[in-house]
Write a protein that holds these residues in place. Structure first.
Motif, PDB file in Angstrom:
ATOM      1  N   GLN A   1       0.833  -1.217   0.000  1.00  0.00           N
ATOM      2  CA  GLN A   1       0.000   0.000   0.000  1.00  0.00           C
ATOM      3  C   GLN A   1       0.863   1.261   0.000  1.00  0.00           C
ATOM      4  O   GLN A   1       0.589   2.216  -0.723  1.00  0.00           O
TER       5      GLN A   1
ATOM      6  N   ILE B   1       2.374   1.764  -3.467  1.00  0.00           N
ATOM      7  CA  ILE B   1       1.356   2.234  -4.420  1.00  0.00           C
ATOM      8  C   ILE B   1       1.090   3.716  -4.203  1.00  0.00           C
ATOM      9  O   ILE B   1       1.024   4.508  -5.155  1.00  0.00           O
ATOM     10  N   ALA B   2       0.991   4.116  -2.944  1.00  0.00           N
ATOM     11  CA  ALA B   2       0.722   5.526  -2.632  1.00  0.00           C
ATOM     12  C   ALA B   2       1.898   6.404  -3.053  1.00  0.00           C
ATOM     13  O   ALA B   2       1.703   7.477  -3.650  1.00  0.00           O
TER      14      ALA B   2
ATOM     15  N   LYS C   1       2.175   6.898  -6.801  1.00  0.00           N
ATOM     16  CA  LYS C   1       1.170   7.866  -7.271  1.00  0.00           C
ATOM     17  C   LYS C   1       1.643   9.294  -6.990  1.00  0.00           C
ATOM     18  O   LYS C   1       1.588  10.160  -7.867  1.00  0.00           O
TER      19      LYS C   1
ATOM     20  N   PRO D   1       1.910   6.289 -11.345  1.00  0.00           N
ATOM     21  CA  PRO D   1       0.961   5.390 -10.662  1.00  0.00           C
ATOM     22  C   PRO D   1       1.140   3.923 -11.049  1.00  0.00           C
ATOM     23  O   PRO D   1       1.553   3.616 -12.171  1.00  0.00           O
TER      24      PRO D   1
ATOM     25  N   ILE E   1      -6.367  -4.954  -2.010  1.00  0.00           N
ATOM     26  CA  ILE E   1      -5.651  -3.685  -2.255  1.00  0.00           C
ATOM     27  C   ILE E   1      -5.764  -3.294  -3.727  1.00  0.00           C
ATOM     28  O   ILE E   1      -6.013  -2.133  -4.059  1.00  0.00           O
ATOM     29  N   CYS E   2      -5.586  -4.259  -4.613  1.00  0.00           N
ATOM     30  CA  CYS E   2      -5.685  -3.966  -6.048  1.00  0.00           C
ATOM     31  C   CYS E   2      -7.076  -3.446  -6.391  1.00  0.00           C
ATOM     32  O   CYS E   2      -7.216  -2.445  -7.104  1.00  0.00           O
TER      33      CYS E   2
ATOM     34  N   GLU F   1      -9.328  -2.070  -4.421  1.00  0.00           N
ATOM     35  CA  GLU F   1      -9.587  -0.751  -3.810  1.00  0.00           C
ATOM     36  C   GLU F   1      -8.935   0.364  -4.622  1.00  0.00           C
ATOM     37  O   GLU F   1      -9.428   1.489  -4.648  1.00  0.00           O
ATOM     38  N   ASN F   2      -7.819   0.061  -5.265  1.00  0.00           N
ATOM     39  CA  ASN F   2      -7.067   1.089  -5.981  1.00  0.00           C
ATOM     40  C   ASN F   2      -7.276   1.062  -7.498  1.00  0.00           C
ATOM     41  O   ASN F   2      -6.610   1.812  -8.215  1.00  0.00           O
TER      42      ASN F   2
END
Lengths: 362, 362
Positions: B254, B257-258, B261, B266, B295-296, B298-299
């Motif tokens: 997570q 990923i954040a 971005k 991203p 997680i995938c 949600e994003n």
């Protein structure tokens, strides 16, 4: 037990087309009704927007392709230039059914570690027997894009090997290589040409500049590219204009190499087709390619000629670049398609060495 | 004429090994004298530092590999896990000599444009009959690396398609895609894992983090990667520690990923092996993979499970990820090696659509 299991139903062969049709014969709209039904079925499984028609490969022969609706077409497409001798050529069929090749097909040798006996002899008698003049090294690959990708690797390794001047890689290079960052993954680039096509994996795609549908939405290394000459015909009549065009394009190559260096992303390799194919059958002159080799040699840059589409006799010589009378062999020559295997030829300075040895020692 | 040309010398088959040796038998040093001679010959043609020995593939059978010096070895390597049924398995030999397959081998169909008749049926009866639960789309490819590269493309296209919300690509996107620059070649990334191996072409290599010799000297997109869980065994005894490890690794995913971005690159896809192989047989728990899928989702990121090495029954289920009881199918599942073809399965949202149609209309 094996010979009983493997009995070949020879009667099948009598159903294969054995002679070329005498002429095309169009019987239905194309795609015909059978093709349309098959397209609908296949569309449930994958996108079929680009399917033209379905083929009866058993009935296709020589220069003629036969579709499932019985339309007989003179084939100028030859599966994107991948068939060397026409459909169902008896000599190709013979190779495919030759038991000498059966174990290689069945057992998927990891050629780098466990090659079959007589592999050197096989390479000598096939790929090396048609190698470009002055080249005696060859690496086999599975497809055209992979051939380009791995030829680029050879160029990158050679470039860094020269920069290190014989020293082993540093600990920082080794560690950063696993992190995708410099200096281990160096900021090097490859210069290609406008309207070039070299394949669809990430590295090969970065060299390609034909159709946006190939490239849209895919991240790409921002590698430079230059203009490929646009010659005027007849050549005799436009000699001066064409010489000027060659000079203009070569000057652009030099500019792009210089500016890539200034931008901190030096060009390790110039990659080009000896004739642009997907970009619209664009020819460069011997003068242009000789000049390109000069520029590469002056700058310590590898010259990669991608002969995936032009090789295996398509130009009247076995390799199209043999028409250019280059002073030295190109450093890397890729092949696939009509060669019926992928791979690339290379000069000894492109041969990987220390990294592999280091790995073996570790 | 064809049947005469193609007469198969059946007597050859009696020279093939037809039964498995009863035990290993080592007769010489390895590599033996014949292997050493062959290695010297092959070294004239390509670097042979990693050649272990030369193989007599005709005499290898089942679980046993026989080298050219007559050494019989129990083979735990199986050509980098690429042989599904052992050496020279009669059923594989039968498929290779089955005339029904001959035209496909000989004529190199460009499957996207000119598929053979009954291609949909062939795909249904083979690849789709063993598709991961809930997946009914499949694309064939030539090798594992190409399968990963093109699965990534599916993920990138799906990501941008969602971002465009149904609008067609802009003129600026179309034009810049041919220049290797954003927005046409967007700054997107793929998150992979430490100790992962996904192949050796540029995109697949950027996901790989095992040996520096694979990556040293090659420019790479600077894509992020996270830690794959290190579980403690026996699992029953270390349930709390392993749950904590899963949570730690998922939190890192997570975070990465954040931060990707925030950095303007991203993550469009999380790519992982369901079990790390080249990285040293590292297993993740169902809990970890379920969390990864959460997680995938949600994003809005695709989950790619690379089953090139783990698929085709190696884990006791046909696909290793079936052990994870994921709520939804993974978006992309790549295969090659033991499947005897490359390719990938995908969910309908990963199916390419508008770019191809636009191209056809233009």
């Amino acid at each position: 037990a094996v010979s009983r299991e493997l009995r070949f139903p020879w009667s099948y062969l009598s159903t294969l087309a054995v002679t070329e049709p005498s002429s095309p014969a169009v019987k239905t709209a194309i795609p015909g009704p059978k093709s349309s039904t098959m397209k609908r079925d296949l569309n449930l499984i994958q996108n079929t927007d680009v399917v033209h028609f379905f083929v009866d490969y058993d009935r296709s022969m020589g220069n003629y392709i036969v579709d499932v609706d019985g339309n007989v077409l003179l084939d100028l497409f030859t599966q994107i230039a991948s068939i060397p001798l026409g459909y169902n050529h008896p000599r190709i069929m013979k190779v495919l059914t030759d038991p000498v090749n059966l174990a290689a097909f069945a057992n998927r040798p990891a050629l780098g570690m466990y090659p079959p006996s007589e592999f050197a002899q096989i390479l000598s008698e096939t790929l090396l027997s048609v190698a470009p003049r002055g080249i005696n090294q060859v690496q086999t690959m599975a497809c055209g894009a992979c051939s380009v990708e791995h030829a680029l690797k050879g160029a990158f390794m050679a470039y860094r090997r020269r920069e290190r001047g014989g020293s082993p890689p540093t600990q920082e290079e080794i560690e950063t290589s696993l992190l995708n960052t410099p200096p281990g993954c160096p900021k090097l680039s490859v210069l290609s040409f406008k309207n070039a096509f070299h394949g669809r994996t990430m590295g090969a795609l970065a060299l390609s500049h034909t159709k946006w549908v190939h490239k849209l939405d895919f991240p790409s290394p921002c590698w430079p590219f230059a203009t490929f000459p646009s010659l005027k015909y007849p050549l005799e009549e436009f000699a001066d204009e064409n010489n000027a065009e060659d000079a203009r394009c070569l000057a652009e190559v030099q500019d792009k190499i210089a500016s890539a260096k200034r931008a901190g992303q030096p060009v390790a390799c110039v990659a080009t087709e000896p004739m642009q194919c997907e970009g619209g059958d664009r020819y460069g002159s011997p003068n242009f390619f000789q000049g390109l080799q000069d520029i590469c040699q002056e700058n310590g840059i590898a010259l990669l000629l991608d002969e995936v589409q032009t090789g295996a006799g398509a130009s009247g010589k076995f390799w199209l670049h043999e028409h250019f009378y280059l002073r030295d062999p190109p450093n890397l020559v890729t092949f696939a398609k009509k060669m019926l295997t992928g791979g690339f030829y290379y000069t000894p300075d492109m041969r990987p060495s220390e990294a592999i040895v280091e790995w073996m020692d570790s």
